[in-house]
Scaffold this motif. Structure first.
Motif, PDB file in Angstrom:
ATOM      1  N   VAL A  10      11.281  70.532  26.212  1.00 37.59           N
ATOM      2  CA  VAL A  10      12.083  69.499  26.808  1.00 37.59           C
ATOM      3  C   VAL A  10      11.120  68.526  27.407  1.00 37.59           C
ATOM      4  CG1 VAL A  10      12.599  69.534  29.112  1.00 37.59           C
ATOM      5  CG2 VAL A  10      14.339  69.647  27.715  1.00 37.59           C
ATOM      6  N   PHE A  11      11.602  67.284  27.473  1.00 35.56           N
ATOM      7  CA  PHE A  11      10.577  66.347  27.774  1.00 35.56           C
ATOM      8  C   PHE A  11      11.229  65.007  27.954  1.00 35.56           C
ATOM      9  CE2 PHE A  11       6.872  64.058  26.205  1.00 35.56           C
ATOM     10  CZ  PHE A  11       5.962  64.669  26.972  1.00 35.56           C
ATOM     11  N   PHE A  12      11.541  64.485  29.129  1.00 40.42           N
ATOM     12  CA  PHE A  12      12.328  63.279  29.105  1.00 40.42           C
ATOM     13  C   PHE A  12      12.196  62.387  30.329  1.00 40.42           C
ATOM     14  CE2 PHE A  12      14.819  66.414  26.824  1.00 40.42           C
ATOM     15  CZ  PHE A  12      14.258  66.084  25.644  1.00 40.42           C
ATOM     16  N   MET A  13      12.771  61.161  30.125  1.00 44.84           N
ATOM     17  CA  MET A  13      12.441  60.099  31.025  1.00 44.84           C
ATOM     18  C   MET A  13      13.595  59.154  31.298  1.00 44.84           C
ATOM     19  SD  MET A  13      11.327  59.892  27.625  1.00 44.84           S
ATOM     20  CE  MET A  13       9.860  60.127  27.113  1.00 44.84           C
ATOM     21  N   VAL A  14      13.581  58.584  32.466  1.00 51.41           N
ATOM     22  CA  VAL A  14      14.621  57.622  32.781  1.00 51.41           C
ATOM     23  C   VAL A  14      14.121  56.746  33.905  1.00 51.41           C
ATOM     24  CG1 VAL A  14      15.700  59.453  34.107  1.00 51.41           C
ATOM     25  CG2 VAL A  14      16.854  57.292  33.858  1.00 51.41           C
ATOM     26  N   THR A  15      14.178  55.441  33.747  1.00 47.05           N
ATOM     27  CA  THR A  15      13.870  54.530  34.828  1.00 47.05           C
ATOM     28  C   THR A  15      14.208  53.107  34.440  1.00 47.05           C
ATOM     29  OG1 THR A  15      12.228  53.932  36.445  1.00 47.05           O
ATOM     30  CG2 THR A  15      11.498  54.009  34.197  1.00 47.05           C
ATOM     31  N   LEU A  16      14.021  52.190  35.342  1.00 47.20           N
ATOM     32  CA  LEU A  16      14.209  50.788  35.064  1.00 47.20           C
ATOM     33  C   LEU A  16      12.993  50.061  35.601  1.00 47.20           C
ATOM     34  CD1 LEU A  16      17.812  50.389  36.397  1.00 47.20           C
ATOM     35  CD2 LEU A  16      17.104  50.869  34.080  1.00 47.20           C
ATOM     36  N   LEU A  17      12.590  49.011  34.889  1.00 48.25           N
ATOM     37  CA  LEU A  17      11.496  48.222  35.431  1.00 48.25           C
ATOM     38  C   LEU A  17      12.015  46.836  35.821  1.00 48.25           C
ATOM     39  CD1 LEU A  17       8.576  47.857  36.095  1.00 48.25           C
ATOM     40  CD2 LEU A  17       8.250  46.944  33.807  1.00 48.25           C
ATOM     41  N   VAL A  18      12.425  46.085  34.829  1.00 42.66           N
ATOM     42  CA  VAL A  18      12.860  44.737  35.118  1.00 42.66           C
ATOM     43  C   VAL A  18      14.357  44.628  35.025  1.00 42.66           C
ATOM     44  CG1 VAL A  18      12.708  42.342  34.375  1.00 42.66           C
ATOM     45  CG2 VAL A  18      10.703  43.818  34.248  1.00 42.66           C
ATOM     46  N   SER A 140       1.636  41.045  20.933  1.00 41.93           N
ATOM     47  CA  SER A 140       1.566  42.004  22.052  1.00 41.93           C
ATOM     48  C   SER A 140       0.948  43.343  21.658  1.00 41.93           C
ATOM     49  CB  SER A 140       2.973  42.233  22.630  1.00 41.93           C
ATOM     50  OG  SER A 140       3.889  42.616  21.624  1.00 41.93           O
ATOM     51  N   LEU A 141       0.142  43.352  20.598  1.00 42.89           N
ATOM     52  CA  LEU A 141      -0.426  44.608  20.120  1.00 42.89           C
ATOM     53  C   LEU A 141      -1.329  45.254  21.155  1.00 42.89           C
ATOM     54  CD1 LEU A 141      -0.905  46.762  18.020  1.00 42.89           C
ATOM     55  CD2 LEU A 141      -2.648  45.291  16.962  1.00 42.89           C
ATOM     56  N   GLU A 142      -2.230  44.499  21.737  1.00 44.35           N
ATOM     57  CA  GLU A 142      -3.172  45.092  22.688  1.00 44.35           C
ATOM     58  C   GLU A 142      -2.450  45.638  23.910  1.00 44.35           C
ATOM     59  OE1 GLU A 142      -6.316  45.760  22.056  1.00 44.35           O
ATOM     60  OE2 GLU A 142      -5.837  44.940  20.083  1.00 44.35           O
ATOM     61  N   GLU A 143      -1.437  44.938  24.358  1.00 46.42           N
ATOM     62  CA  GLU A 143      -0.664  45.424  25.510  1.00 46.42           C
ATOM     63  C   GLU A 143       0.088  46.701  25.151  1.00 46.42           C
ATOM     64  OE1 GLU A 143      -1.555  41.202  26.179  1.00 46.42           O
ATOM     65  OE2 GLU A 143      -0.761  42.327  24.461  1.00 46.42           O
ATOM     66  N   GLU A 299       4.235  43.534  31.395  1.00 42.20           N
ATOM     67  CA  GLU A 299       4.934  44.602  32.108  1.00 42.20           C
ATOM     68  C   GLU A 299       4.986  45.912  31.335  1.00 42.20           C
ATOM     69  OE1 GLU A 299       8.668  42.742  32.599  1.00 42.20           O
ATOM     70  OE2 GLU A 299       8.059  41.509  34.302  1.00 42.20           O
ATOM     71  N   LEU A 300       4.468  45.917  30.112  1.00 44.86           N
ATOM     72  CA  LEU A 300       4.592  47.104  29.267  1.00 44.86           C
ATOM     73  C   LEU A 300       3.920  48.323  29.869  1.00 44.86           C
ATOM     74  CD1 LEU A 300       4.240  45.994  25.538  1.00 44.86           C
ATOM     75  CD2 LEU A 300       6.187  47.072  26.660  1.00 44.86           C
ATOM     76  N   GLU A 301       2.703  48.186  30.351  1.00 43.88           N
ATOM     77  CA  GLU A 301       1.988  49.354  30.867  1.00 43.88           C
ATOM     78  C   GLU A 301       2.719  49.954  32.062  1.00 43.88           C
ATOM     79  OE1 GLU A 301      -2.482  50.852  32.181  1.00 43.88           O
ATOM     80  OE2 GLU A 301      -2.071  48.707  31.961  1.00 43.88           O
ATOM     81  N   ALA A 302       3.190  49.102  32.966  1.00 46.83           N
ATOM     82  CA  ALA A 302       3.927  49.604  34.122  1.00 46.83           C
ATOM     83  C   ALA A 302       5.220  50.282  33.693  1.00 46.83           C
ATOM     84  CB  ALA A 302       4.228  48.452  35.091  1.00 46.83           C
ATOM     85  N   THR A 303       5.868  49.745  32.662  1.00 44.58           N
ATOM     86  CA  THR A 303       7.098  50.343  32.155  1.00 44.58           C
ATOM     87  C   THR A 303       6.837  51.743  31.617  1.00 44.58           C
ATOM     88  OG1 THR A 303       7.921  48.154  31.539  1.00 44.58           O
ATOM     89  CG2 THR A 303       9.007  50.051  30.545  1.00 44.58           C
TER      90      THR A 303
END
Length: 363
Positions: A10-18, A140-143, A299-303
């Motif tokens: 099991v392995f899961f995630m949930v959040t909001l950034l923007v 946005s490849l590098e990000e 914002e990708l890394e923070a997300t």
């Protein structure tokens, strides 16, 4: 009772950034759905326990001679948020035998109660599915590579464990879900694979988003079928990133969403959207466990980092609770209730076990 599983995932995630995503309802996504308690039931009224803020959902249970009882369960709050970090001293054990009008409290210290490490029982499989269509590769490849690497670093253990594995896939406009790196416990292998993505990797600039959803769900279903053999329990998570909408039109929106909706209950789905061209309604449906949206590539890394935190929380909200029962052979089937009390929140669940063959000497 059946012999215990040796692996679990099991392995899961949930959040909001923007932007905001859909609510993560742990109860409806239990490995054993039932009424939210899994294999357990509501505790007997004789215990006098009020309805609490925590939900204990029993996934499996087993006994081991000479007298050990083990219960594998998940803890969430009534809103469905996972509750990690619980310790054995926060649990109270109640047993009721055939001669008892109600339950008797069992000392956690005298019964050698303990919480076993997750690594003993988890086999976490995650599919990270990346959109590498022309819009991503050109802008946005590098990000994306940096964010994916951060995600791998946060989710995968520093020392490789066979119980924690990840595979990475990517899609463009072709009718194929491309394998970037097969399922592996090696974080270094995964990071090298991500680092090796180049802007000329794709031969089709379009976006086959619905095809990627359908194909990744099929792969996750196959993983579930393999991991649930021989009395084991398995789960998988599908994490899909995209910066746009489906352009290839090989598959319909309904076909993709039906695939997600009808998938095995042990599969969780997460979507990550980037930019202004995404369809948030579709991605919210694809990410039925949780969806998260970032307005720009910075914002990708923070997300991804926020998501990895929630991955750990969910994985650590599963517990293997073990104790040595005072019941002995001949006592037959006994009721068992487990209460968790953190000081501010409480919850309980009831089940039963057979003491056939039980003797002293349990450790």
């Amino acid at each position: 009772m059946k012999n215990f599983l040796k692996t679990f995932s099991v392995f899961f995630m949930v959040t909001l950034l923007v932007s905001c995503g859909n609510a993560d309802d742990d109860v409806s996504l239990d490995l054993n759905t039932g009424d939210g308690l899994g294999e357990g039931t509501v505790v007997d009224e004789c215990l006098g326990l009020e309805e609490g803020e925590l939900v204990l959902s029993i996934q499996d249970q087993y006994t081991t001679l000479p007298g050990k009882v083990s219960v594998f369960f998940k803890v969430s709050d009534t809103s469905g948020n996972p509750v990690p970090g619980l310790t054995a001293d926060q649990f109270t054990i109640y047993e009721q035998g055939r001669n008892d009008d109600c339950f008797n409290t069992i000392s956690t210290s005298e019964s050698s109660a303990r919480i076993s490490p997750n690594s003993q029982i988890f086999s976490n499989n995650t599919l990270l599915v990346l959109d590498l269509s022309n819009s991503v590769l050109s802008s946005s490849l590098e990000e994306l590579k940096l964010a994916s690497t951060s995600f791998i670093d946060a989710v995968m253990p520093a020392t490789a464990q066979e119980s924690v594995q990840m595979a990475i896939y990517w899609f463009d406009g072709e009718d194929e879900l491309h394998l970037l790196n097969e399922l592996t416990p090696s974080k270094d292998e995964l990071k090298i694979a991500v680092d090796g993505i180049t802007d000329d990797i794709s031969n089709d600039p379009s976006t086959d988003l619905y095809g990627a959803v359908i194909k990744s769900t099929d792969i996750a279903s196959d993983l579930i079928n393999v991991s649930t053999q021989d009395d084991k329990i398995g789960a998988a998570s599908v994490v899909i990133f995209t910066d746009g909408t489906d352009q290839a039109s090989r598959y319909t929106e309904d076909a993709a969403l039906d695939k997600v909706e009808d998938a095995n209950a042990n599969i969780s789905f997460f979507s990550i959207g980037l930019g202004a061209e995404i369809d948030t309604e579709v991605l919210t449906a694809v990410g039925k466990t949780a969806s998260v949206f970032a307005t720009n590539k910075d914002e990708l890394e923070a997300t991804f980092r926020d998501i990895s935190d929630k991955v750990s929380e969910r994985a650590n909200s599963f517990y293997l609770f073990e104790y040595c029962s005072p019941k002995r052979d001949g006592s037959g089937e006994n009721n068992l209730a487990i209460e968790i009390n953190t000081g501010s929140r409480q919850g309980a669940v009831q089940t039963k076990f057979s003491a056939n063959g039980f003797t002293g000497g349990c450790e």
